[in-house]
Scaffold this motif. Structure first.
Motif, PDB file in Angstrom:
ATOM      1  N   VAL A 207       0.855  -1.189   0.000  1.00  0.00           N
ATOM      2  CA  VAL A 207       0.000   0.000   0.000  1.00  0.00           C
ATOM      3  C   VAL A 207       0.891   1.238   0.000  1.00  0.00           C
ATOM      4  N   ARG A 209       0.375   5.019  -0.399  1.00  0.00           N
ATOM      5  CA  ARG A 209      -0.668   6.045  -0.455  1.00  0.00           C
ATOM      6  C   ARG A 209      -0.248   7.280  -1.240  1.00  0.00           C
ATOM      7  N   SER A 240       2.840  -5.254   2.638  1.00  0.00           N
ATOM      8  CA  SER A 240       1.806  -4.687   3.504  1.00  0.00           C
ATOM      9  C   SER A 240       0.907  -5.815   3.989  1.00  0.00           C
ATOM     10  N   ARG A 241       0.529  -5.745   5.238  1.00  0.00           N
ATOM     11  CA  ARG A 241      -0.316  -6.782   5.799  1.00  0.00           C
ATOM     12  C   ARG A 241      -1.686  -6.781   5.145  1.00  0.00           C
ATOM     13  N   ASP A 243      -4.730  -6.713   6.332  1.00  0.00           N
ATOM     14  CA  ASP A 243      -5.702  -5.721   6.797  1.00  0.00           C
ATOM     15  C   ASP A 243      -5.416  -4.347   6.230  1.00  0.00           C
ATOM     16  N   GLU A 244      -4.132  -4.016   6.017  1.00  0.00           N
ATOM     17  CA  GLU A 244      -3.786  -2.725   5.413  1.00  0.00           C
ATOM     18  C   GLU A 244      -4.202  -2.681   3.948  1.00  0.00           C
ATOM     19  N   ARG A 245      -4.017  -3.777   3.239  1.00  0.00           N
ATOM     20  CA  ARG A 245      -4.428  -3.808   1.824  1.00  0.00           C
ATOM     21  C   ARG A 245      -5.948  -3.644   1.707  1.00  0.00           C
ATOM     22  N   GLY A 247      -7.924  -2.291   3.848  1.00  0.00           N
ATOM     23  CA  GLY A 247      -8.270  -0.950   4.293  1.00  0.00           C
ATOM     24  C   GLY A 247      -8.004   0.132   3.269  1.00  0.00           C
ATOM     25  N   ALA A 248      -7.175  -0.167   2.264  1.00  0.00           N
ATOM     26  CA  ALA A 248      -6.857   0.827   1.236  1.00  0.00           C
ATOM     27  C   ALA A 248      -7.777   0.756   0.023  1.00  0.00           C
TER      28      ALA A 248
END
Length: 372
Positions: A207, A209, A240-241, A243-245, A247-248
């Motif tokens: 991720v 940003r 990227s973990r 949950d981060e992926r 979440g993006a």
């Protein structure tokens, strides 16, 4: 052996250093072809890493310290962290494709700072796989504009896209990470923003940003790669973990990207169905209606390689407990002539069908573009 080049030979940096990405890149040495050093893009990459030693080499493919050096196995991650290569892409061509894209665009980079245990790119490079940046970006984007123009409008829909020609711009690298190193990805996104009959596409496990500010105007498709978190923690090293992926995803849709999901690789092991069901439920619960309406997915079961298996045993043997399972795998010759291994036909067929059933019952809004 290359020759060290003093950085003072080059123009002062015109691009500020990117913010650190959790230690993903701490570049200490940059191998570079002379033509790459003499280019505007090459000088800007050097400006992002002003403390790195620059070592001139005749070719980005001929670096004995990196390619084919078995001693690098125990430095697998360190090389990815500390080393970059600058080269010039000499052969420009767009290869036909029929799955995730209509065409594979000429690479603007290969290699990666991440270290996914199943990645196929190291199979060509031997024992090291850092990022190589191609600095002749103007030639590459010019070629793409001409290639798109020659295609004309798309005559009929296909599984890649109903109206646009799709060009994969990240076959041999992860564009989200490449964007930390150079402006090549920003230039590609800007190029396709001006091509109404085509769109760019790339899969990513990182991720970044900064990409949210590039105004893709719907002409770039980001395919976020997802798998159950237990698999990712073992296999997706330095990414990227999950949950981060997840979440993006909505944020990238809001920023003007088309966002698809890349279920790859699907690893068949005890408990895989329950873990994939949990992942699909999370997507169903978390993603917005706008994201769901434009989403699609591709499903790719694991393909592995004996040479990569041997490399992994030298730096990450636990991954091979999941990846190397001869009792359920069979040889497969790839399109480039290499012998790989994949799940036996009956095992693979059952796995594909079962995952499609899970998607249909848990996330029925998610169209599967292809599965194999």
């Amino acid at each position: 052996m290359g020759t060290a080049v003093p950085l003072t030979l080059f123009d002062p940096p015109t691009t500020p250093a990117p913010p650190p990405a959790d230690g993903l890149l701490r570049v200490r040495e940059i191998y570079a072809e002379p033509a790459a050093l003499d280019s505007t893009r090459g000088r800007r990459v050097l400006g992002r890493f002003p403390e790195a030693e620059v070592i001139e080499v005749p070719s980005h493919w001929r670096i004995p310290e990196l390619h084919g050096n078995a001693g690098n196995v125990d430095r697998w991650v360190r090389v990815k962290t500390e080393t970059l290569v600058l080269g010039v892409k000499k052969s420009l061509s767009a290869r036909p494709n029929s799955r995730s894209s209509n065409w594979i665009a000429p690479s603007t980079a290969n290699g990666c700072a991440m270290a996914c245990a199943y990645c196929y790119v190291p199979r060509r490079k031997g024992y090291a796989n850092p990022i190589t940046v191609f600095t002749n970006i103007e030639q590459i984007t010019g070629y793409l504009r001409r290639h798109v123009a020659r295609q004309g409008p798309k005559a009929e829909p296909d599984q890649c896209d109903p109206v646009s020609w799709v060009y994969d711009i990240g076959e041999n690298s992860d564009c989200s990470v490449d964007a930390l190193v150079s402006d090549n990805v920003a230039d590609l996104i800007a190029t396709f923003r001006g091509l109404p009959t085509a769109k760019a596409s790339f899969a990513t496990k990182f991720v970044n940003r900064q990409l949210l500010d590039l105004d893709p105007a719907g002409r770039t498709r980001v395919r976020f790669s997802l798998m159950p978190d237990p698999d990712a923690k073992l296999l997706d090293v330095r990414t990227s973990r999950i949950d981060e992926r997840i979440g993006a995803i909505d944020d990238f849709v809001e920023a003007g990207y088309e966002v698809h999901l890349n279920f790859s690789p699907v690893v068949l092991r005890d408990g895989w169905e329950a873990d994939w069901t949990a992942l699909l439920r999370r997507l169903d619960d978390q993603l917005t209606p706008r994201t769901k309406a434009q989403a699609a997915a591709e499903v790719i079961l694991l393909t592995h390689n004996r040479d990569l298996h041997e490399v992994n045993l030298g730096w990450h043997p636990k991954a091979e407990d999941l990846l190397w399972r001869p009792e359920v795998q069979q040889p497969k010759r790839s399109q480039n002539g290499q012998w790989n291994v994949r799940y036996r036909n009956d095992v693979k067929r059952a796995g594909v069908e079962r995952l499609q059933e899970l998607v249909a019952t848990t996330a029925p809004w998610l169209r599967i573009r292809y599965a194999f």
